[in-house]
Scaffold this motif. Structure first.
Motif, mmCIF file in Angstrom:
data_model
loop_
_atom_site.group_PDB
_atom_site.id
_atom_site.type_symbol
_atom_site.label_atom_id
_atom_site.label_comp_id
_atom_site.label_asym_id
_atom_site.label_seq_id
_atom_site.Cartn_x
_atom_site.Cartn_y
_atom_site.Cartn_z
ATOM 1 N N PRO A 198 5.387 -5.410 4.610
ATOM 2 C CA PRO A 198 4.869 -5.214 3.117
ATOM 3 C C PRO A 198 5.408 -4.006 2.299
ATOM 4 O O PRO A 198 5.958 -3.871 1.310
ATOM 5 C CB PRO A 198 3.443 -5.059 3.326
ATOM 6 N N LEU A 199 5.370 -2.785 3.359
ATOM 7 C CA LEU A 199 5.912 -1.581 3.089
ATOM 8 C C LEU A 199 7.390 -1.705 2.754
ATOM 9 O O LEU A 199 7.891 -1.088 1.688
ATOM 10 C CB LEU A 199 5.652 -0.360 4.043
ATOM 11 N N HIS A 200 8.240 -2.404 3.421
ATOM 12 C CA HIS A 200 9.440 -2.568 3.325
ATOM 13 C C HIS A 200 10.075 -3.233 2.354
ATOM 14 O O HIS A 200 10.901 -2.880 1.563
ATOM 15 C CB HIS A 200 10.205 -3.326 4.612
ATOM 16 N N LEU B 95 2.874 0.573 -2.275
ATOM 17 C CA LEU B 95 2.924 1.965 -1.930
ATOM 18 C C LEU B 95 4.317 1.918 -1.304
ATOM 19 O O LEU B 95 4.955 3.176 -1.614
ATOM 20 C CB LEU B 95 1.784 1.912 -0.741
ATOM 21 N N GLY B 96 4.749 0.948 -0.837
ATOM 22 C CA GLY B 96 6.172 1.145 -0.409
ATOM 23 C C GLY B 96 7.030 1.299 -1.727
ATOM 24 O O GLY B 96 8.217 2.012 -1.644
ATOM 25 N N ARG C 269 -1.867 -6.150 1.962
ATOM 26 C CA ARG C 269 -0.511 -6.239 2.139
ATOM 27 C C ARG C 269 -0.131 -6.107 0.757
ATOM 28 O O ARG C 269 0.927 -5.402 0.635
ATOM 29 C CB ARG C 269 0.027 -7.410 2.514
ATOM 30 N N PRO C 270 -0.637 -6.419 -0.377
ATOM 31 C CA PRO C 270 -0.361 -6.179 -1.894
ATOM 32 C C PRO C 270 -0.372 -4.674 -1.964
ATOM 33 O O PRO C 270 0.580 -4.208 -2.590
ATOM 34 C CB PRO C 270 -1.297 -6.962 -2.817
ATOM 35 N N LEU C 271 -1.565 -3.986 -1.653
ATOM 36 C CA LEU C 271 -1.706 -2.463 -1.634
ATOM 37 C C LEU C 271 -0.121 -1.864 -1.112
ATOM 38 O O LEU C 271 0.307 -0.775 -1.435
ATOM 39 C CB LEU C 271 -2.584 -2.090 -0.884
ATOM 40 N N THR D 145 5.187 -9.741 -6.961
ATOM 41 C CA THR D 145 5.821 -9.733 -5.434
ATOM 42 C C THR D 145 4.410 -9.441 -4.483
ATOM 43 O O THR D 145 4.177 -10.108 -3.565
ATOM 44 C CB THR D 145 6.778 -8.793 -5.409
ATOM 45 N N ALA D 146 3.605 -8.466 -4.919
ATOM 46 C CA ALA D 146 2.756 -8.190 -4.219
ATOM 47 C C ALA D 146 1.615 -9.197 -4.089
ATOM 48 O O ALA D 146 1.066 -9.627 -3.064
ATOM 49 C CB ALA D 146 1.811 -6.901 -4.791
#
Lengths: 352, 352
Positions: free
Chosen positions: B205-207, B56-57, B50-52, B74-75
């Motif tokens: 996580p991307l959003h 990436l997002g 999720r951090p990754l 945040t990550a």
């Protein structure tokens, strides 16, 4: 300041919030029992002490007239947080009854018994209640950050909220892990009362409300000087009610705390003044999660015989006096001082 | 973009945060096992997916170079939230092993056995783990609102975070309450996979990362077109590993999901193509919380004999193709597209 009116307005905020969540759940075809269980629990009772203190703190810092929507939503978020805390507390303590009704995990277990059988239903009820409590915690945040607070208000409130959440969870942790092992450690019992109750239920709600009106550090200290003794007295009264209260008034089963072997000041004092024979009985009975009524009544008799009950009564009186003196010194707006004085009375003299 | 480097920097944020909490606990004379248990669990493993994806997002929305501290915090807050989710998940599922170690509630129960006895220690371990999970949830918020995000970033992130938390908790609720009752309801199994995994672990996580760089609604839709099939494939792979995976690689006991009677697509498909005799066996075995190895191996054989295992493999392949086509259409920065393509491969072909 109308107390009943404030309670009604806070409950409206909570009700509208849950109604919106229920609409989302329906749209996503999520089970409606989640918001249903929260609504049933929230509106079965509760004193709304934390929302009230939040609004009183706002008035204390100069908030005038009827509290605006952002203050009410912040007050409501404290009640939603408290809902989370009670749901998880009842799971951890294995409590069956709260507010005169089955606790959330019990109500859910009953719901699942038909489909899953009694054994699986108990595990399911506990698991589902953990999740519903988790949602209440997440939703208490959502209530706060959608309250319409200014950035300055949020910046003042969030550190207090972080402190409150950490304090109450450590307080609960101490409460949980000290149970079942009677000792004379009065300091530990009072630390539990401070973090689990005095700071969480009285001091921090006042601080958070005061922060909403940019209250000074001086005001915060004055509020603490009132809040900590009142909060400790509130918990000491709760301990007495847990051991001697009438279930039809408290809404909890008689002797619940005793059965759970909670490490209270009442128990610590009894231990300190108990004879070796009484200590032996306390050890045997309080470490037994299935203590029967007879055993609980023996503990109750020891609480009286050792003078612990009387000592706790005098501790309550001393703290109430201390709080009234702090109020007299503080020079708060008269209406706020009156309300806090009444609250100190009801909180320490209450029967439920 | 160095993956190992990103992981190390996220872990440093988490480690520093917990170290500060440990100092507070020491100053207040609170038990150190709380932060200790979180540290042990966090640093025993975990893919930090999720951090990754959050970073990436952020890159996908135009974030350049090495992610600044607010993006990393945040990550890290997503990983702290995930820690909460796993700790409570293991309690609800009664799982003993995670990341090749005892789960938090098991480790705490072991810690209390000497002082409280085995029976009380199990209850205590579960209760203490509920509280430690609650703290991880509260602390994931604290990590976020102390991350140093701008008001605009927070305003964009908070609604996504609220949605993520509500979605995953309802997903867990469905997962919990559907277990032990085998049916052919594939839609329910895929809804669980979507909310519990695809949206929670990949899409949101991307959003959230994209929101940190003011990503457009169009970008958000492009990321969803990739994230949902990959996330579903990830869960479908997880289901296969739960039934057929090697414990020394997954870090979980073999057949764990089967023993818990989880309502997965794998199980729903098997049910649909099972003979009445096989359905009878599934009913009897999957509703038994104490299913033994023999029973689990019978279920496993049915998953193969009905063709469910093969069908799930082809569902994974189809979703991976769908995700790659979505990536090809999206026109993301090449480095991001490459990383997401690799992630789709590892997430769907992984053995652990």
């Amino acid at each position: 300041m109308e107390l009943a009116d404030l309670r009604a307005r806070t409950d409206t905020v909570l009700n509208d919030f849950l109604a919106a969540k229920a609409r989302t759940a329906a749209a996503c075809r999520w089970p409606d029992e989640v918001t249903g269980a929260l609504r049933d629990f929230l509106f079965a009772g509760g004193k709304r002490i934390r929302p009230l203190l939040c609004v009183l703190g706002w008035h204390a810092a100069g908030g005038q007239g009827s509290p605006p929507a952002p203050v009410l939503a912040t007050a409501a978020s404290l009640e939603m947080f408290h809902t989370f805390a009670l749901i998880h507390d009842d799971i951890m303590d294995g409590s069956d009854i709260r507010r005169g009704q089955p606790t959330v995990h019990q109500a859910l277990a009953a719901r699942y018994t038909a489909r899953h059988g009694a054994h699986a239903a108990d595990r399911l009820g506990a698991g589902a209640a953990v999740l519903i409590g988790d949602l209440a915690l997440a939703w208490s945040d959502e209530l706060l950050h959608t309250a319409g607070l200014s950035d300055a208000q949020l910046a003042d409130v969030l550190p207090l909220l972080d402190a409150m959440r950490t304090e109450v969870m450590y307080g609960q942790y101490l409460d949980l892990t000290a149970a079942g092992l009677p000792t004379g450690d009065l300091e530990l019992a009072m630390a539990i009362a401070r973090y689990k109750t005095a700071k969480y239920s009285v001091e921090r709600p006042l601080h958070i409300g005061a922060a909403l009106a940019a209250g000074s550090a001086r005001l915060r200290a004055d509020l603490s000087a009132y809040a900590l003794p009142v909060g400790e007295a509130f918990q000491l009264r709760d301990d007495l009610l847990g051991a001697f209260g009438a279930p039809e008034i408290t809404g909890k089963p008689a002797l619940d705390d005793i059965r759970q072997g909670k490490h209270t000041a009442l128990l610590a004092l009894a231990w300190r003044h108990a004879t070796p024979a009484q200590q032996h009985q306390m050890n045997a009975l309080l470490s037994d999660p299935d203590m029967n009524l007879e055993g609980a009544l023996i503990i109750r008799s020891i609480l009286i015989a050792t003078g612990a009950r009387d000592t706790v009564e005098s501790m309550i009186t001393a703290r109430r006096t201390q709080a009234e003196q702090a109020l007299a010194r503080a020079g708060l707006p008269p209406a706020v001082a009156t309300a806090l004085r009444e609250l100190a009375t009801t909180a320490t003299a209450r029967a439920a």
